[in-house]
Design an enzyme around this catalytic site. Structure first.
Site, short mmCIF file in Angstrom:
data_model
loop_
_atom_site.label_atom_id
_atom_site.label_comp_id
_atom_site.label_asym_id
_atom_site.label_seq_id
_atom_site.Cartn_x
_atom_site.Cartn_y
_atom_site.Cartn_z
N TYR A 1 -1.70 -0.35 10.66
CA TYR A 1 -1.83 -0.73 9.25
C TYR A 1 -0.55 -0.35 8.50
O TYR A 1 0.00 -1.17 7.75
CB TYR A 1 -3.04 -0.01 8.63
CG TYR A 1 -3.24 -0.31 7.16
CD1 TYR A 1 -3.68 -1.57 6.74
CD2 TYR A 1 -2.99 0.66 6.18
CE1 TYR A 1 -3.87 -1.85 5.40
CE2 TYR A 1 -3.18 0.38 4.84
CZ TYR A 1 -3.61 -0.87 4.45
OH TYR A 1 -3.79 -1.14 3.11
N SER B 1 0.85 -1.19 0.00
CA SER B 1 0.00 0.00 0.00
C SER B 1 0.88 1.23 0.00
O SER B 1 2.06 1.17 0.39
CB SER B 1 -0.89 0.00 1.25
OG SER B 1 -1.49 1.25 1.46
#
Length: 255
Positions: free
Chosen positions: A164, A151
């Site tokens: 995250y 990501s």
């Protein structure tokens, strides 16, 4: 045993018409399902791994011969071992592993979010590590591709995504070490999407964060199919070339 591209120079270019086998985790929706469709369209046989069995069975039926659905949870090594055995028996072994399974449980760093923190580490980071360890022997047999879906959060952290981001930064460091360790037998690629219109935001448990992220993602023009097209392009490059790291964002995404 499949022939190695080092033994047969004519195999140095990827040849999807020969039916390379791609294993995709988290294949029940989003980028995973889109990647399965993109690779199947190029002649790959695909093993669809996910917990939501009904979805991957429907996708396998849509893709037709050469697609199999396997119930598997990346946090359960035994289920991955069983999946690898099926891939070997039914498809001849994996040439490509796409570590796509992941969750994005954003929220403030508070004790109430502890379960979400643990779950993200187990799925996003340890899940990819375990799946790779289980399928490593198959990938080595003939030279394979390892594709890790990271990501933009693996590069840029912000308030509300600390754990995250930690999983994605960890995925990047692990992938770089593997790149150096496994080359030239296995190509290691990291795909780092920014905001993509998928169901990920709907899984956020922190209500205020979920509302804000969902509203923002509703305007995102980048689709799972866009990312899948990039993944398919990457694994189709000649074997002497590796696109090790690909960062892609919506054109109007600031961070």
């Amino acid at each position: 045993m499949r022939p190695s591209p080092h033994e047969f120079p004519e195999l140095s270019m990827s040849t999807p018409s020969t039916g390379r086998v791609a294993v995709i985790t988290g294949a029940s929706s989003g980028i995973g399902a889109a990647t399965a469709r993109a690779l199947a369209a190029k002649g790959y046989r695909v093993a669809l791994l996910a917990r939501r069995v009904e979805r991957i069975e429907a996708l396998a039926a849509e893709l037709g011969d050469g697609a199999i659905a396997i119930a598997a949870d990346v946090t359960d090594r035994d289920s991955l071992v069983a999946a690898a055995a099926r891939v070997a028996d039914e498809l001849g072994g994996a040439d490509v592993l796409v570590n796509n399974a992941g969750i994005m449980l954003l929220g403030p760093f508070i004790p109430e979010q502890r379960e979400d923190f643990t779950r993200m580490v187990e799925v996003n980071l340890l899940g990819a590590i375990t799946a790779t360890e289980v399928f490593l022997g198959q990938l080595r047999d003939g030279g394979g591709d390892l594709v890790n879906i990271s990501s933009v959060a693996g590069r840029t952290a912000r308030p509300g995504n600390s754990v995250y981001a930690a999983t994605k930064w960890g995925l990047g460091g692990w992938s770089e070490s593997l790149r150096q360790e496994l080359q030239p037998d296995i190509r290691v690629m990291v795909i780092e999407p920014g905001a993509v219109a998928t169901e990920l935001p709907t899984h956020i448990t922190h209500a205020q964060t979920r509302e804000g992220v969902t509203a923002a993602y509703d305007t995102v023009p980048v689709t799972a199919e866009d990312v899948a097209e990039v993944i398919a392009f990457a694994v189709e490059r000649p074997k002497h070339l590796t696109l090790n790291e690909i960062l892609l964002r919506p054109t109007n995404q600031a961070l």
